[in-house]
Design an enzyme around this catalytic site. Structure first.
Site, PDB file in Angstrom:
ATOM      1  CG  ASP A 165       0.603  -6.595   0.774  1.00  0.00           C
ATOM      2  OD1 ASP A 165      -0.526  -7.085   0.545  1.00  0.00           O
ATOM      3  OD2 ASP A 165       0.759  -5.395   1.041  1.00  0.00           O
ATOM      4  CB  SER A 166      -1.266  -6.034  -3.348  1.00  0.00           C
ATOM      5  OG  SER A 166      -1.665  -5.365  -2.172  1.00  0.00           O
ATOM      6  CE1 TYR A 211      -1.639  -7.082  -7.015  1.00  0.00           C
ATOM      7  CE2 TYR A 211      -1.929  -9.113  -5.780  1.00  0.00           C
ATOM      8  CZ  TYR A 211      -1.193  -8.351  -6.672  1.00  0.00           C
ATOM      9  OH  TYR A 211      -0.043  -8.862  -7.204  1.00  0.00           O
ATOM     10  N   GLY A 212      -7.201  -4.688  -4.156  1.00  0.00           N
ATOM     11  CA  GLY A 212      -8.521  -4.708  -3.511  1.00  0.00           C
ATOM     12  C   GLY A 212      -9.699  -4.430  -4.426  1.00  0.00           C
ATOM     13  CB  CYS A 239      -2.145  -9.537   0.458  1.00  0.00           C
ATOM     14  SG  CYS A 239      -3.314  -8.635  -0.564  1.00  0.00           S
ATOM     15  CG  ASN A 240      -6.752  -9.405   4.958  1.00  0.00           C
ATOM     16  OD1 ASN A 240      -7.236 -10.223   5.718  1.00  0.00           O
ATOM     17  ND2 ASN A 240      -5.834  -8.542   5.366  1.00  0.00           N
ATOM     18  CB  THR A 241      -7.077  -8.443  -1.743  1.00  0.00           C
ATOM     19  OG1 THR A 241      -7.376  -7.312  -0.922  1.00  0.00           O
ATOM     20  CG2 THR A 241      -7.954  -8.426  -2.965  1.00  0.00           C
ATOM     21  CD  GLU A 252      -0.194   1.735  -0.865  1.00  0.00           C
ATOM     22  OE1 GLU A 252       0.297   2.040  -1.946  1.00  0.00           O
ATOM     23  OE2 GLU A 252       0.035   0.662  -0.272  1.00  0.00           O
ATOM     24  CB  CYS A 297      -7.288  -4.240   4.845  1.00  0.00           C
ATOM     25  SG  CYS A 297      -6.154  -3.467   3.660  1.00  0.00           S
ATOM     26  CB  THR A 298      -1.892  -5.903   5.272  1.00  0.00           C
ATOM     27  OG1 THR A 298      -2.079  -5.447   3.928  1.00  0.00           O
ATOM     28  CG2 THR A 298      -2.027  -7.401   5.305  1.00  0.00           C
ATOM     29  CG  HIS A 299      -2.556  -0.709   3.408  1.00  0.00           C
ATOM     30  ND1 HIS A 299      -2.346  -1.894   2.749  1.00  0.00           N
ATOM     31  CD2 HIS A 299      -1.888   0.246   2.709  1.00  0.00           C
ATOM     32  CE1 HIS A 299      -1.583  -1.657   1.685  1.00  0.00           C
ATOM     33  NE2 HIS A 299      -1.301  -0.367   1.642  1.00  0.00           N
TER      34      HIS A 299
HETATM   35  N1  DGL Z   1      -2.865  -5.675   1.213  1.00  0.00           N
HETATM   36  C1  DGL Z   1      -4.213  -5.598   0.768  1.00  0.00           C
HETATM   37  C2  DGL Z   1      -5.122  -6.360   1.730  1.00  0.00           C
HETATM   38  O1  DGL Z   1      -4.734  -6.728   2.796  1.00  0.00           O
HETATM   39  C3  DGL Z   1      -4.704  -4.196   0.636  1.00  0.00           C
HETATM   40  C4  DGL Z   1      -4.088  -3.424  -0.486  1.00  0.00           C
HETATM   41  C5  DGL Z   1      -4.688  -3.700  -1.842  1.00  0.00           C
HETATM   42  O2  DGL Z   1      -5.864  -3.423  -2.081  1.00  0.00           O
HETATM   43  O3  DGL Z   1      -3.903  -4.164  -2.661  1.00  0.00           O
HETATM   44  O4  DGL Z   1      -6.262  -6.598   1.410  1.00  0.00           O
END
Ligand code: DGL
Length: 280
Positions: free
Chosen positions: A16-17, A48-49, A79-81, A164, A198-200
């Site tokens: 993940d990012s 990363y988003g 990570c979705n992004t 975060e 999004c994983t968060h």
């Molecule tokens: N983990 C990223 C996601 O699921 C979100 C965090 C990011 O923007 O890096 O999209």
């Protein structure tokens, strides 16, 4: 360039990012506790988003290569992004040159697969990072499987920083949660299912529920990704034998170790050891 990668079995890589992928890792380990895992968070370069396609692809490929070098044959982009912006190119263009037997899987497809059975109105919503929404990956994947489902998306750029910075449960978070959920529901009043893309976002779930009518189903992806991985390993015995089973989990970050341990405690309720590595 062809690398000299070990063919010995190894852990499953989870990338993940930053910290968000820990929500996916927890669900995977709950369902498949017997396997070994390596979690890698690119915390030094998160988020990363908001980054461009090129940069997300470049960073994700570096992480995948690192996990392969560490012995992983199977890597999950938790990570979705990264799944939206890098997965397809890595699968189609990079894997054949690196090692055609290794695999990289994402989180969007497993999440989308569950939608057909959940939505009755055939109108769904997606809440995700700006990068994921702009990539149109969710509507594209949904329409491949369920062409009749209408998809609306809303980018929530303030939600990852809220999590975060450990503000998810504080009153200040309510403003931004209401702002984006209202905006999504305004786009389509027939939405009966919302994907947290999004994983968060599972960490914001108690507050998200306050601003979404009870009859709308909220889909957190961890359980679906875990179930999909279980199914994948069942269908691919040739990959299953390449995944070691010792119930171990190692954590790596591109940021300072103490920073990772402190922030990861929001996502994980166990004590962990973590090592810092560089990606290039
Ligand atoms: N983990 C990223 C996601 O699921 C979100 C965090 C990011 O923007 O890096 O999209």
């Amino acid at each position: 360039m062809k690398q000299d990668l070990s063919q010995a079995p190894g852990p499953i890589g989870v990338f993940d990012s930053g910290y968000g992928g820990l929500t996916i890792l927890s669900k995977i380990r709950e369902l498949l506790p017997q396997y070994d895992y390596i979690y890698l968070g690119d915390n030094a370069r998160t988020p990363y988003g908001t980054r461009s396609f090129e940069i997300v692809y470049e960073f994700t490929l570096q992480a995948v290569n690192k996990l392969f070098e560490m012995g992983c044959h199977l890597v999950i982009l938790a990570c979705n992004t990264a799944s939206a912006k890098a997965l397809r190119t890595i699968q189609m263009s990079d894997l054949p040159g690196i090692d055609s037997q290794r695999r990289v899987l994402g989180v969007i497809r497993p999440t989308v697969e569950c939608i057909g059975e959940i939505t009755r109105s055939r109108h769904i919503g997606v809440l995700a990072t700006t990068g994921t929404i702009k990539s149109e990956s969710y509507p594209l994947e949904v329409h491949k499987l369920f062409p009749d489902v209408y998809v609306s998306g809303e980018a929530c750029p303030m939600w990852v920083p809220l999590v975060e910075n450990n503000e998810a449960n504080n009153p200040g978070a309510d403003y931004f949660i209401k702002k984006y959920t209202d905006a999504l529901l305004k786009k389509d009043s027939q939405i009966d299912t919302i994907i947290l893309g999004c994983t968060h976002y599972p960490l914001l779930l108690p507050k998200i529920k306050q601003y979404i009518p009870d009859e709308i189903e909220i889909v957190s992806q961890g359980e679906y990704v875990a179930a999909s991985l279980k199914d994948y390993l069942h269908r691919h015995p040739e990959m299953k034998v390449k995944c070691t089973q010792g119930s171990r989990c190692a954590f790596y970050t591109t940021e300072a170790e103490d920073k990772f341990i402190e922030s990861a405690s929001t996502f994980l309720k166990e004590k962990i050891n973590v090592k810092r590595i560089a990606l290039e």
